[in-house]
Design a protein around this motif. Structure first.
Motif, PDB file in Angstrom:
ATOM      1  N   GLU A   1       0.821  -1.214   0.000  1.00 15.30           N
ATOM      2  CA  GLU A   1       0.000   0.000   0.000  1.00 15.30           C
ATOM      3  C   GLU A   1       0.851   1.259   0.000  1.00 15.30           C
ATOM      4  OE1 GLU A   1      -2.625  -0.777   3.242  1.00 15.30           O
ATOM      5  OE2 GLU A   1      -4.040  -1.876   1.965  1.00 15.30           O
ATOM      6  N   MET A   2       2.108   1.131   0.441  1.00 15.49           N
ATOM      7  CA  MET A   2       3.012   2.286   0.420  1.00 15.49           C
ATOM      8  C   MET A   2       3.710   2.422  -0.932  1.00 15.49           C
ATOM      9  SD  MET A   2       4.609   2.100   4.204  1.00 15.49           S
ATOM     10  CE  MET A   2       5.335   3.727   4.072  1.00 15.49           C
ATOM     11  N   GLY A   3       3.405   1.508  -1.851  1.00 15.64           N
ATOM     12  CA  GLY A   3       3.959   1.619  -3.202  1.00 15.64           C
ATOM     13  C   GLY A   3       5.166   0.743  -3.457  1.00 15.64           C
ATOM     14  N   PHE A   4       5.508  -0.110  -2.495  1.00 19.98           N
ATOM     15  CA  PHE A   4       6.636  -1.026  -2.692  1.00 19.98           C
ATOM     16  C   PHE A   4       6.097  -2.444  -2.892  1.00 19.98           C
ATOM     17  CE2 PHE A   4       8.001   2.343   0.297  1.00 19.98           C
ATOM     18  CZ  PHE A   4       8.968   2.952  -0.488  1.00 19.98           C
ATOM     19  N   GLY A   5       6.976  -3.348  -3.334  1.00 21.74           N
ATOM     20  CA  GLY A   5       6.560  -4.748  -3.409  1.00 21.74           C
ATOM     21  C   GLY A   5       6.036  -5.188  -4.758  1.00 21.74           C
ATOM     22  N   ALA A   6       6.508  -4.550  -5.833  1.00 22.24           N
ATOM     23  CA  ALA A   6       6.087  -4.957  -7.182  1.00 22.24           C
ATOM     24  C   ALA A   6       6.860  -6.188  -7.679  1.00 22.24           C
ATOM     25  CB  ALA A   6       6.272  -3.809  -8.160  1.00 22.24           C
ATOM     26  N   GLY A   7       7.865  -6.605  -6.912  1.00 23.44           N
ATOM     27  CA  GLY A   7       8.623  -7.800  -7.302  1.00 23.44           C
ATOM     28  C   GLY A   7       9.575  -7.581  -8.460  1.00 23.44           C
ATOM     29  N   MET A   8       9.970  -6.337  -8.689  1.00 26.79           N
ATOM     30  CA  MET A   8      10.868  -6.035  -9.803  1.00 26.79           C
ATOM     31  C   MET A   8      12.254  -5.580  -9.349  1.00 26.79           C
ATOM     32  SD  MET A   8       9.328  -6.849 -12.490  1.00 26.79           S
ATOM     33  CE  MET A   8      10.505  -6.144 -13.637  1.00 26.79           C
ATOM     34  N   GLY A   9      12.444  -5.493  -8.031  1.00 28.96           N
ATOM     35  CA  GLY A   9      13.703  -4.944  -7.514  1.00 28.96           C
ATOM     36  C   GLY A   9      14.931  -5.749  -7.905  1.00 28.96           C
ATOM     37  N   LEU A  10      14.915  -7.035  -7.588  1.00 30.63           N
ATOM     38  CA  LEU A  10      16.098  -7.866  -7.889  1.00 30.63           C
ATOM     39  C   LEU A  10      16.339  -7.979  -9.403  1.00 30.63           C
ATOM     40  CD1 LEU A  10      15.780 -10.621  -5.121  1.00 30.63           C
ATOM     41  CD2 LEU A  10      17.551  -8.853  -5.275  1.00 30.63           C
ATOM     42  N   PRO A  11      15.290  -8.247 -10.224  1.00 32.10           N
ATOM     43  CA  PRO A  11      15.539  -8.263 -11.676  1.00 32.10           C
ATOM     44  C   PRO A  11      16.099  -6.933 -12.192  1.00 32.10           C
ATOM     45  CG  PRO A  11      13.360  -9.156 -11.179  1.00 32.10           C
ATOM     46  CD  PRO A  11      13.918  -8.659  -9.897  1.00 32.10           C
ATOM     47  N   ASN A  12      15.601  -5.821 -11.669  1.00 34.96           N
ATOM     48  CA  ASN A  12      16.128  -4.515 -12.098  1.00 34.96           C
ATOM     49  C   ASN A  12      17.565  -4.306 -11.657  1.00 34.96           C
ATOM     50  OD1 ASN A  12      13.959  -3.568 -13.516  1.00 34.96           O
ATOM     51  ND2 ASN A  12      13.019  -2.527 -11.765  1.00 34.96           N
ATOM     52  N   MET A  13      17.902  -4.772 -10.456  1.00 36.32           N
ATOM     53  CA  MET A  13      19.276  -4.629  -9.964  1.00 36.32           C
ATOM     54  C   MET A  13      20.229  -5.410 -10.863  1.00 36.32           C
ATOM     55  SD  MET A  13      18.104  -4.957  -6.028  1.00 36.32           S
ATOM     56  CE  MET A  13      19.579  -5.414  -5.227  1.00 36.32           C
ATOM     57  N   LYS A  14      19.791  -6.604 -11.268  1.00 38.67           N
ATOM     58  CA  LYS A  14      20.626  -7.430 -12.144  1.00 38.67           C
ATOM     59  C   LYS A  14      20.782  -6.772 -13.519  1.00 38.67           C
ATOM     60  CE  LYS A  14      21.459 -12.078 -13.709  1.00 38.67           C
ATOM     61  NZ  LYS A  14      20.998 -13.443 -13.813  1.00 38.67           N
ATOM     62  N   ARG A  15      19.675  -6.269 -14.040  1.00 41.38           N
ATOM     63  CA  ARG A  15      19.678  -5.625 -15.354  1.00 41.38           C
ATOM     64  C   ARG A  15      20.601  -4.399 -15.376  1.00 41.38           C
ATOM     65  NH1 ARG A  15      16.669  -1.421 -17.003  1.00 41.38           N
ATOM     66  NH2 ARG A  15      15.388  -1.489 -15.124  1.00 41.38           N
ATOM     67  N   CYS A  16      20.639  -3.661 -14.271  1.00 42.11           N
ATOM     68  CA  CYS A  16      21.439  -2.433 -14.224  1.00 42.11           C
ATOM     69  C   CYS A  16      22.922  -2.687 -13.980  1.00 42.11           C
ATOM     70  CB  CYS A  16      20.912  -1.506 -13.128  1.00 42.11           C
ATOM     71  SG  CYS A  16      19.337  -0.756 -13.553  1.00 42.11           S
ATOM     72  N   SER A  17      23.284  -3.909 -13.585  1.00 43.32           N
ATOM     73  CA  SER A  17      24.668  -4.210 -13.213  1.00 43.32           C
ATOM     74  C   SER A  17      25.413  -4.917 -14.336  1.00 43.32           C
ATOM     75  CB  SER A  17      24.696  -5.140 -11.996  1.00 43.32           C
ATOM     76  OG  SER A  17      23.896  -4.644 -10.956  1.00 43.32           O
ATOM     77  N   ASP A  18      26.718  -4.719 -14.388  1.00 47.21           N
ATOM     78  CA  ASP A  18      27.551  -5.534 -15.283  1.00 47.21           C
ATOM     79  C   ASP A  18      27.830  -6.878 -14.622  1.00 47.21           C
ATOM     80  OD1 ASP A  18      27.856  -3.656 -17.426  1.00 47.21           O
ATOM     81  OD2 ASP A  18      29.170  -2.493 -16.108  1.00 47.21           O
ATOM     82  N   GLU A  19      28.014  -6.854 -13.296  1.00 43.89           N
ATOM     83  CA  GLU A  19      28.156  -8.105 -12.542  1.00 43.89           C
ATOM     84  C   GLU A  19      27.210  -8.047 -11.361  1.00 43.89           C
ATOM     85  OE1 GLU A  19      32.177  -9.174 -11.458  1.00 43.89           O
ATOM     86  OE2 GLU A  19      32.814  -8.600 -13.472  1.00 43.89           O
TER      87      GLU A  19
END
Ligand SMILES: Nc1ncnc2c1ncn2[C@@H]1O[C@H](COP(=O)(O)OP(=O)(O)O)[C@@H](O)[C@H]1O
Ligand SMILES: [Mg+2]
Length: 136
Positions: free
Chosen positions: A99-117
């Motif tokens: 309800e506070m706007g967090f918890g879409a389940g995209m954090g870890l995939p986005n972190m991986k996508r943004c990183s080289d390693e």
């Protein structure tokens, strides 16, 4: 250079402070904007995860002439199933957190996508540690 930020569990008043502070530092030392954007997204997701899913921890930013590393380390409870946690849309966030706007389940995939390693280590019942490297 090394910068360390303490992240308290469930403290939403300061959520995003580590990523904006790191962003400011990278701008000051003249890092390319596209890299700054990726670091900012990855760091923001990492610090929100420490805040909403853990008992508290730290975000460390290491800067060399060749890379920027972001390390998120927390004091548990750890991740039960890492493969599941990495899937887009998977989240164990509570109703209140959603309800506070967090918890879409995209954090870890986005972190991986943004990183080289991207390296995620976790022992259920103990800790989670995420290390992300971006080459400059
Ligand atoms: N630091 C952490 N400690 C414990 N569990 C975590 C941590 N980071 C992520 N998780 C688990 O992985 C899931 C997926 O994380 P993420 O992709 O960031 O989605 P979200 O944060 O929106 O739930 C979380 O819902 C949680 O179950
Ligand atoms: Mg998240």
């Amino acid at each position: 250079m090394e910068y360390v930020f303490d992240i308290a569990a469930m403290d939403f008043s300061v959520a995003g402070e580590a990523s904006s502070s790191i962003k400011k530092t990278l701008r000051q030392i003249g890092i390319d904007n596209a890299i700054i954007r990726r670091v900012a997204i990855a760091t923001y997701e990492a610090e929100i995860n420490v805040a909403i899913h853990s008992n508290g921890g730290t975000i460390t930013c290491l800067i060399s002439s060749e890379w920027i590393k972001i390390i998120a380390k927390d004091n548990g409870p750890g991740i039960k199933d890492i493969d599941k946690a990495m899937q887009q849309g998977f989240s164990t966030a509570t109703k209140e957190v959603r309800e506070m706007g967090f918890g879409a389940g995209m954090g870890l995939p986005n972190m991986k996508r943004c990183s080289d390693e991207f390296d995620l280590q976790s022992t259920f019942g103990e800790f989670t540690r995420v290390e992300m490297t971006l080459y400059i």
